[in-house]
Design a protein around this motif. Structure first.
Motif, short mmCIF file in Angstrom:
data_model
loop_
_atom_site.label_atom_id
_atom_site.label_comp_id
_atom_site.label_asym_id
_atom_site.label_seq_id
_atom_site.Cartn_x
_atom_site.Cartn_y
_atom_site.Cartn_z
N ASN A 2 0.84 -1.18 0.00
CA ASN A 2 0.00 0.00 0.00
C ASN A 2 0.87 1.23 0.00
OD1 ASN A 2 -2.53 -1.07 -0.14
ND2 ASN A 2 -2.81 -1.20 2.06
N GLY A 3 0.35 2.34 -0.49
CA GLY A 3 1.12 3.57 -0.57
C GLY A 3 1.37 4.16 0.79
N ALA A 15 -6.40 7.97 -0.14
CA ALA A 15 -6.50 6.62 0.42
C ALA A 15 -7.81 5.95 0.00
CB ALA A 15 -6.39 6.66 1.94
N GLU A 16 -8.87 6.74 -0.16
CA GLU A 16 -10.17 6.23 -0.63
C GLU A 16 -10.75 7.23 -1.61
OE1 GLU A 16 -10.31 4.77 3.78
OE2 GLU A 16 -10.76 6.78 3.12
N LEU A 17 -11.49 6.71 -2.57
CA LEU A 17 -12.19 7.58 -3.52
C LEU A 17 -13.58 7.88 -2.97
CD1 LEU A 17 -11.24 5.94 -6.91
CD2 LEU A 17 -10.37 8.05 -5.93
N ALA A 29 -13.73 12.04 -9.63
CA ALA A 29 -12.74 11.97 -8.56
C ALA A 29 -11.38 11.94 -9.24
CB ALA A 29 -12.95 10.73 -7.69
N THR A 30 -10.34 12.26 -8.49
CA THR A 30 -9.00 12.29 -9.06
C THR A 30 -8.07 11.42 -8.22
OG1 THR A 30 -9.34 14.53 -9.88
CG2 THR A 30 -7.07 13.79 -9.70
N ILE A 31 -7.27 10.63 -8.91
CA ILE A 31 -6.20 9.86 -8.28
C ILE A 31 -4.89 10.56 -8.67
CG2 ILE A 31 -4.92 7.68 -8.27
CD1 ILE A 31 -7.57 6.26 -8.91
N LEU A 32 -4.04 10.84 -7.67
CA LEU A 32 -2.76 11.48 -7.91
C LEU A 32 -1.66 10.44 -7.74
CD1 LEU A 32 -1.05 14.04 -8.40
CD2 LEU A 32 -1.01 14.32 -5.91
N ILE A 33 -0.88 10.23 -8.81
CA ILE A 33 0.25 9.31 -8.77
C ILE A 33 1.51 10.17 -8.72
CG2 ILE A 33 1.49 7.49 -9.99
CD1 ILE A 33 -1.25 6.76 -11.27
N GLN A 118 4.53 -2.55 -7.74
CA GLN A 118 3.75 -2.17 -6.56
C GLN A 118 2.28 -2.24 -6.92
OE1 GLN A 118 4.66 1.75 -4.95
NE2 GLN A 118 6.70 1.65 -5.86
N GLU A 119 1.45 -2.62 -5.96
CA GLU A 119 0.01 -2.59 -6.14
C GLU A 119 -0.62 -1.79 -5.01
OE1 GLU A 119 -1.40 -6.61 -6.60
OE2 GLU A 119 -0.76 -6.66 -8.69
N HIS A 120 -1.41 -0.82 -5.38
CA HIS A 120 -2.11 0.03 -4.42
C HIS A 120 -3.60 -0.21 -4.61
CE1 HIS A 120 1.56 2.55 -3.82
NE2 HIS A 120 1.79 2.17 -5.07
N ARG A 121 -4.30 -0.54 -3.55
CA ARG A 121 -5.74 -0.78 -3.63
C ARG A 121 -6.49 0.37 -2.98
NH1 ARG A 121 -3.23 -5.47 -3.93
NH2 ARG A 121 -4.13 -7.15 -5.15
#
Length: 125
Positions: A2-3, A15-17, A29-33, A118-121
């Protein structure tokens, strides 16, 4: 994986959408990598409900020491889903380092070939 807060790995936020459901409207919604590394990384985003969400871009490359914004769009809903209160939709963000001028191909996210992936859920709230 996890990140976490480590500066030597790619970070994925939030951490959650969260979506506030409004009938008949697309929701965003936005995910920031964030890539703090000295090399480029490839990313790919998967969901358990691909007909319900559009992810743009669903895969791509984050350059060294850069960030990528990914849009997650929930399609307009005509009625409240029966499982709305207990929504179990999930997203998985896969990230793997790229070598030199390597590009995305069919093996980029192959777990058998990529030991450093890496896998982030992320869950929906």
């Amino acid at each position: 994986m996890n990140g976490g807060g480590s500066a030597d790995k790619v970070q994925v936020q939030p951490a959650e959408l969260r979506f506030r459901l409004v009938l008949g409207k697309q929701l965003l919604a936005t995910i920031l990598i964030s890539n703090p590394l000295d090399n480029r990384v490839a990313f790919k985003i998967k969901t358990t409900a691909p007909k319900k969400y559009v992810v743009r871009p669903s895969s791509g490359i984050a350059e060294a020491k850069s960030q990528v914004n990914v849009q997650v769009i929930m399609q307009a809903q005509k009625e409240y889903p029966p499982d709305f209160q207990n929504c179990r939709d999930k997203f998985m963000i896969q990230v793997t380092p790229l070598e030199g001028d390597e590009t995305l191909d069919k093996d980029t996210f192959n777990k058998d070939l990529r030991r450093d992936m890496q896998e982030h859920r992320r869950s929906l709230l």
